[in-house]
Write a protein that holds these residues in place. Sequence first.
Motif, mmCIF file in Angstrom:
data_model
loop_
_atom_site.group_PDB
_atom_site.id
_atom_site.type_symbol
_atom_site.label_atom_id
_atom_site.label_comp_id
_atom_site.label_asym_id
_atom_site.label_seq_id
_atom_site.Cartn_x
_atom_site.Cartn_y
_atom_site.Cartn_z
ATOM 1 N N ASN A 150 9.871 -1.047 4.467
ATOM 2 C CA ASN A 150 9.646 0.081 3.560
ATOM 3 C C ASN A 150 10.830 1.054 3.579
ATOM 4 O O ASN A 150 11.420 1.315 4.634
ATOM 5 C CB ASN A 150 8.383 0.841 3.948
ATOM 6 C CG ASN A 150 7.139 -0.004 3.839
ATOM 7 O OD1 ASN A 150 7.062 -0.901 3.000
ATOM 8 N ND2 ASN A 150 6.153 0.264 4.683
ATOM 9 N N ALA A 166 8.662 2.665 -1.243
ATOM 10 C CA ALA A 166 8.363 1.305 -1.683
ATOM 11 C C ALA A 166 8.854 0.331 -0.624
ATOM 12 O O ALA A 166 9.715 0.664 0.203
ATOM 13 C CB ALA A 166 9.007 1.015 -3.035
ATOM 14 N N TRP A 203 5.502 -7.196 -2.512
ATOM 15 C CA TRP A 203 6.104 -5.861 -2.613
ATOM 16 C C TRP A 203 4.987 -4.825 -2.726
ATOM 17 O O TRP A 203 3.849 -5.149 -3.068
ATOM 18 C CB TRP A 203 7.085 -5.757 -3.778
ATOM 19 C CG TRP A 203 6.522 -6.043 -5.140
ATOM 20 C CD1 TRP A 203 6.517 -7.237 -5.790
ATOM 21 C CD2 TRP A 203 5.896 -5.108 -6.033
ATOM 22 N NE1 TRP A 203 5.929 -7.126 -7.020
ATOM 23 C CE2 TRP A 203 5.548 -5.827 -7.208
ATOM 24 C CE3 TRP A 203 5.605 -3.747 -5.968
ATOM 25 C CZ2 TRP A 203 4.916 -5.216 -8.292
ATOM 26 C CZ3 TRP A 203 4.978 -3.135 -7.052
ATOM 27 C CH2 TRP A 203 4.647 -3.877 -8.195
ATOM 28 N N GLN A 204 5.329 -3.574 -2.416
ATOM 29 C CA GLN A 204 4.313 -2.527 -2.439
ATOM 30 C C GLN A 204 4.929 -1.170 -2.756
ATOM 31 O O GLN A 204 6.125 -0.945 -2.559
ATOM 32 C CB GLN A 204 3.579 -2.450 -1.092
ATOM 33 C CG GLN A 204 4.415 -2.016 0.081
ATOM 34 C CD GLN A 204 3.602 -1.917 1.363
ATOM 35 O OE1 GLN A 204 2.378 -1.978 1.368
ATOM 36 N NE2 GLN A 204 4.278 -1.762 2.492
ATOM 37 N N ILE A 205 4.095 -0.287 -3.250
ATOM 38 C CA ILE A 205 4.414 1.135 -3.437
ATOM 39 C C ILE A 205 3.442 1.915 -2.562
ATOM 40 O O ILE A 205 2.236 1.632 -2.568
ATOM 41 C CB ILE A 205 4.275 1.558 -4.903
ATOM 42 C CG1 ILE A 205 5.270 0.775 -5.775
ATOM 43 C CG2 ILE A 205 4.499 3.058 -5.062
ATOM 44 C CD1 ILE A 205 5.068 0.999 -7.261
ATOM 45 N N HIS A 224 -1.654 2.226 -0.606
ATOM 46 C CA HIS A 224 -0.747 1.126 -0.928
ATOM 47 C C HIS A 224 -1.155 0.518 -2.267
ATOM 48 O O HIS A 224 -2.343 0.207 -2.462
ATOM 49 C CB HIS A 224 -0.836 -0.018 0.097
ATOM 50 C CG HIS A 224 -0.516 0.359 1.500
ATOM 51 N ND1 HIS A 224 0.524 -0.204 2.215
ATOM 52 C CD2 HIS A 224 -1.108 1.220 2.356
ATOM 53 C CE1 HIS A 224 0.541 0.286 3.436
ATOM 54 N NE2 HIS A 224 -0.440 1.159 3.543
ATOM 55 N N ARG A 242 -2.852 -8.265 -7.420
ATOM 56 C CA ARG A 242 -2.570 -6.835 -7.229
ATOM 57 C C ARG A 242 -3.751 -6.184 -6.534
ATOM 58 O O ARG A 242 -4.903 -6.370 -6.938
ATOM 59 C CB ARG A 242 -2.288 -6.176 -8.575
ATOM 60 C CG ARG A 242 -1.088 -6.786 -9.286
ATOM 61 C CD ARG A 242 -0.923 -6.241 -10.701
ATOM 62 N NE ARG A 242 0.230 -6.837 -11.349
ATOM 63 C CZ ARG A 242 0.214 -7.974 -12.027
ATOM 64 N NH1 ARG A 242 -0.922 -8.662 -12.130
ATOM 65 N NH2 ARG A 242 1.304 -8.451 -12.586
#
Length: 254
Positions: A150, A166, A203-205, A224, A242
Amino acid sequence: MTMKKFTILATLLFGFVTASVQAGEAVAYKQVAPPPPPLLWGVGFYGAIDMGANLYQNRGGDQTFSATDPNDPLFGDTLTVSPKNDVGFFGGIKLGYVFGTGVFRPTLEGDFFYNGFRGGADFTLRDSFGNVLAQRDVTTWINTGAFMGNFIGRFAFGRFQPYAGAGVGIYYAESAGTEVRNPVTGNVPINTGGGQSHADLAWQIIAGSDYYWTPKFSTFIEYHFLNYTSTQIDTREDRDLRQHLVGAGVRVHF
């Protein structure tokens, strides 16, 4: 007499000058304590543990399939598939480093967590008149592990430190079993073990906030938006999974 008065005045004047000099010297050598250094909340290396709920997996909406060949015995019938999006659980550890001591603090973090949830779908077969011919509930148990790096921007307002960023990494997923149930009778005609697995890009935010109880210890909440891709499967549809995760944890700086 005049000389005597002059001597007295000279003596008094000398005394006042001497007293003033001594008073000035006392002020010049007075010790003043330096102000205490400001507290630095949440800097340097840290480790954290967190856990929470996988609230929702966007596995798509209902889809309806029908036979288009008149010679097909199912011609005129329709099969509706309704994917399940059940709540799951996640938990893991974090290791990171906070750069700087200003208001804005860039942060690099390794985020490693287990993410488990139920999948599957409800299947309904109808004839051309809309009558239900058969129904089946299919449930799967999916265990995954995510290994993310991250990149985070933290904003230090004393004890209160919100942040956002992110991350990108990989995940490994394995099916722990499949159960097929008749929703009318409750019978379980099929119950299989696990064995199917898959690894791919993730991937992530993320966004959250810490509250520091001491300069080195905080509790935090975090959200997340996590995306599991399926780049190794060539299909005409988007197969990305998602997910929305919400959790809390504790952070300790070394």
